[in-house]
Structures are given as C-alpha cells and as structure tokens.
Design an enzyme around this catalytic site. Structure first.
Site, PDB file in Angstrom:
ATOM      1  N   GLY A  68     -26.745  23.719   4.222  1.00  0.00           N
ATOM      2  CA  GLY A  68     -26.535  24.354   5.667  1.00  0.00           C
ATOM      3  C   GLY A  68     -27.571  25.677   5.813  1.00  0.00           C
ATOM      4  O   GLY A  68     -28.228  25.909   4.918  1.00  0.00           O
ATOM      5  N   GLY A 117     -24.222  22.162  -0.005  1.00  0.00           N
ATOM      6  CA  GLY A 117     -23.388  21.562   1.080  1.00  0.00           C
ATOM      7  C   GLY A 117     -24.064  20.109   1.369  1.00  0.00           C
ATOM      8  O   GLY A 117     -23.249  19.074   1.404  1.00  0.00           O
ATOM      9  N   GLU A 140     -25.439  28.339  -5.803  1.00  0.00           N
ATOM     10  CA  GLU A 140     -24.817  29.298  -5.130  1.00  0.00           C
ATOM     11  C   GLU A 140     -24.612  30.560  -5.736  1.00  0.00           C
ATOM     12  O   GLU A 140     -24.877  31.796  -5.033  1.00  0.00           O
ATOM     13  CB  GLU A 140     -23.414  28.972  -4.456  1.00  0.00           C
ATOM     14  CG  GLU A 140     -23.537  27.920  -3.406  1.00  0.00           C
ATOM     15  CD  GLU A 140     -23.767  26.065  -3.756  1.00  0.00           C
ATOM     16  OE1 GLU A 140     -23.919  25.436  -2.852  1.00  0.00           O
ATOM     17  OE2 GLU A 140     -24.183  26.010  -5.170  1.00  0.00           O
ATOM     18  N   ASP A 148     -19.165  25.454  -2.748  1.00  0.00           N
ATOM     19  CA  ASP A 148     -17.953  25.261  -1.494  1.00  0.00           C
ATOM     20  C   ASP A 148     -18.006  23.948  -1.271  1.00  0.00           C
ATOM     21  O   ASP A 148     -18.565  23.007  -2.089  1.00  0.00           O
ATOM     22  CB  ASP A 148     -17.951  26.532  -0.802  1.00  0.00           C
ATOM     23  CG  ASP A 148     -19.212  26.241   0.117  1.00  0.00           C
ATOM     24  OD1 ASP A 148     -20.108  25.960  -0.209  1.00  0.00           O
ATOM     25  OD2 ASP A 148     -19.067  26.579   1.456  1.00  0.00           O
TER      26      ASP A 148
END
Length: 373
Positions: A68, A117, A140, A148
C-alpha cells in the site's frame, strides 16, 4: 475489459474467469486506498456472480505489488491525524479476509516483486505461482511497523519457524524459496505464463483439483541456491524457536560464534537494525497466529495497526519512514532503543482495544469459508 483509477486497476472477463491486473508498473503496482476499495467491491461482486468461476490476480511490469501507499499513511500519522487512514485499513483487512475465505479459487501470478500487503493479497488465495523473477519480502520491522494484512496467519503456518525468520528479519526470498517453503504453490517459468493463463481460462472450472492439474502441466521443480536460507532450516528452527526476541538473537550469536556463515551474520544485522518494538510485536503476533484462524488474526492486527498509527506507545513507525523513505539517512532513532527496555505490558497494549469512544473493532462480512482455514 474495463478500467478504474485511471487505468490503474484493469478488470477483464474471459469465459468464466475474472482477471484483475494491477497496472501501475512505474510505481511497482503500489495500491492506493481507492484501488483497495474497488478491489473489495469486485471480490464481493464476483463471489455473488454465478458466471465467475475463478479469479486471476496479476500485476504488470517488474512487480506484482509492493503493498500500500505507506508514505501517505506515515504522513498522516506524523501530523497526528492517525484516524485518516483507519477506514482504509478496515477495507484492506476486510479484503484480505474475503480473499482468504471466498469459495471461488484465486490464481495469483507472482512474476516480480511481492512485498508487504501486496504479498498478502496473493498468499491468502488458493494458488500462488512463483517464477524465476519472483522476489518476496515482508520488510515492515525496518520501518517501525509489523507484518499485517493477515500475515500472522500465513507466516505462522510456514514450515518450522521459517515464518518467524521471514517476518522478523525482512529477508528477501526468490521464487524457488517461495515454492520450497509454501508461500507459492507452484513454480512456472515466466516464458510460459501467457500460455498457462490461456489454459486456466480454457479449463472453465472452479474445482481446485482441475485448476491444479492445469497448472501442474506448466510447473517445474526449481533448485534452491546454495546460500538459500531454506537450506538452513535446521538452524532457523534452532534459533527462531526462542520464546523472546532476545533469545532468538542470543541463539543466532551463539551460532555465529560456532559457524562462519554469512547468512547468520546477515540475520543478526537485520534484527539489530530493526525497531525493537516492532520485533517484539511481530514475534508475538506470529505466535498468536499459530493458534488463531484468519478472522481472529485480522481483527487482532487491526488493533495493532491502530496503536502503531496513533503512536500512543511508540512512534517508531513515523521515525522509520523518516529514515528510510523521507530523509533516507537509513539511521532511524528507535524509541525504545533496546529490546530490554520493552516490558510485556508495553507489548500487551498493542493487542488491546483502542480506548477511544468512537473506535470500534474490525467487523467482518459473513462469508463461506475454505476448508483450509
């Protein structure tokens, strides 16, 4: 074929297959909030459309998807407007849940960079095709964030403690390693992808066994490189089985003292450079994911995202983005700066509800579930 977001998301129906193509090659197919919202609508519509038997997901250019728009998210967090992106994370996590639980199989063609993502949008699907061009990473922790989008569900299900290694270090895996550890279900040479896609469409089936048999006809058994981390799974398991990040680092340092292996020193270096708070959160998230289904994983990760963006426990996410994306000095000043400065209560807070009157837990749609969940 029709398009959305200025040709950034292409949708095409071929026979009973619906094909989604991420079409931002110059930006490595980074997905915007509007693209994610559109994709969720498309997935939900496809689930109800009797004419659609399967979904094919792919990206144009040298990347499948790098995730993202993290720069925009970090900018809002820096300004204290952490709620600006919460609806987007609700949408994205809901989409991952829908992908993981839809009854119509998805074939993701991972011919290029697969990160963050973007990786999750593919890994939650039934079939994931890697090629010699595939590069996978979950970077991350180097940004003060954590894997996530349901990552704790699939990382925790990789062989042994390989998921902990991938999630904590942000290690880069090639297509052969993706196939070996199960992140990819098949390995197909890129030169055969167009022919493969035509064969999948021609099969006109939603039966997983039929689709798998088609893909198998184009698949090869890749060879792991000599320096592959997966060839060292015994060492990975011995070191990354630790109950705490401190135990993992200590085990790696002990192994480094006994073995002259660049892989070990690289893993130690990555852990030492990452946000201590992110490492603690990531390890606990993956460990909880081992005993949770996809629904509980994404609901929990939503809570964690909110706390990270709010910065009420640590502001490492904003600092990580400053160091890696804005100023690019690659020298983040983490706070807390050491693993031993983080107690269990600090980590616990990331897993609790946000104490705000207008905040709600993630609510997921009620959908049929795959047996694999």
């Amino acid at each position: 074929m029709w398009s959305d977001e200025s040709e950034h998301l292409l949708v095409e129906d071929k026979c009973s297959a619906r094909i989604f193509t991420l079409n931002k090659p110059k930006q490595l197919n980074v997905v915007t909030a509007a693209m994610i919202a559109r994709l969720l609508d498309l997935y939900l519509a496809s689930a109800q459309d009797p004419c659609v038997k399967l979904i094919i997901l792919k990206g144009r250019g040298r990347a499948f998807c790098v995730g993202g728009d993290i720069v925009t998210v970090a900018r809002h967090a820096k300004q204290g407007n952490w709620k600006a992106n919460i609806i987007d994370f609700r949408t994205a996590l809901t989409m991952m849940y829908v992908i993981a639980t839809q009854t119509k199989p998805q074939v993701a063609i991972l011919n290029g960079i697969v990160m963050g993502g973007g990786a999750c949008a593919s890994i939650h699907g039934r079939f994931r095709i890697a090629t010699e061009n595939s590069i996978f990473a979950m970077p991350e922790t180097a940004l003060g964030f954590f894997p996530d989008m349901g990552s704790s569900h699939f990382l925790s299900r990789l062989p042994g403690f390989f998921g902990e290694y991938v999630g904590l270090t942000g290690a880069w895996l090639d297509g052969a390693e993706m196939f070996a550890c199960g992140l990819a279900t098949h390995f197909v040479p890129s030169e055969r992808l167009e022919e493969l896609e035509e064969a999948i469409v021609k099969a006109d089936s939603s039966v997983p066994a039929v689709i798998s048999s088609v893909i198998e006809k184009f698949s090869e058994m890749p060879t792991l490189k000599e320096d592959s981390a997966y060839r060292r799974l015994d060492i990975v398991n011995k070191c990354f089985c630790g109950a705490t990040v401190e135990e993992i680092v200590a085990a790696l340092e002990k192994e480094a003292a006994e073995n002259d292996d660049d892989w070990i020193s690289t893993a130690i270096y990555s852990l030492n450079k990452a946000s201590p708070m992110s490492l603690k959160n990531t390890l606990r998230s993956i460990r909880e994911g081992r005993v949770q289904g996809i629904e509980k994983c994404v609901v929990r990760e939503f809570r964690m995202v909110c706390h990270v963006l709010k910065g009420d426990i640590s502001k490492d996410f904003v600092e990580g983005c400053r160091a890696m994306l804005w100023d690019k000095d690659r020298n983040p000043k983490w706070e807390p700066s050491k693993l031993e400065s983080i107690n269990d209560e600090m980590v616990d807070r990331y897993f609790r509800r946000v104490n705000e009157d207008d905040w709600e837990d993630l609510k997921l749609p009620n959908l049929p579930v795959f047996a694999k969940l």
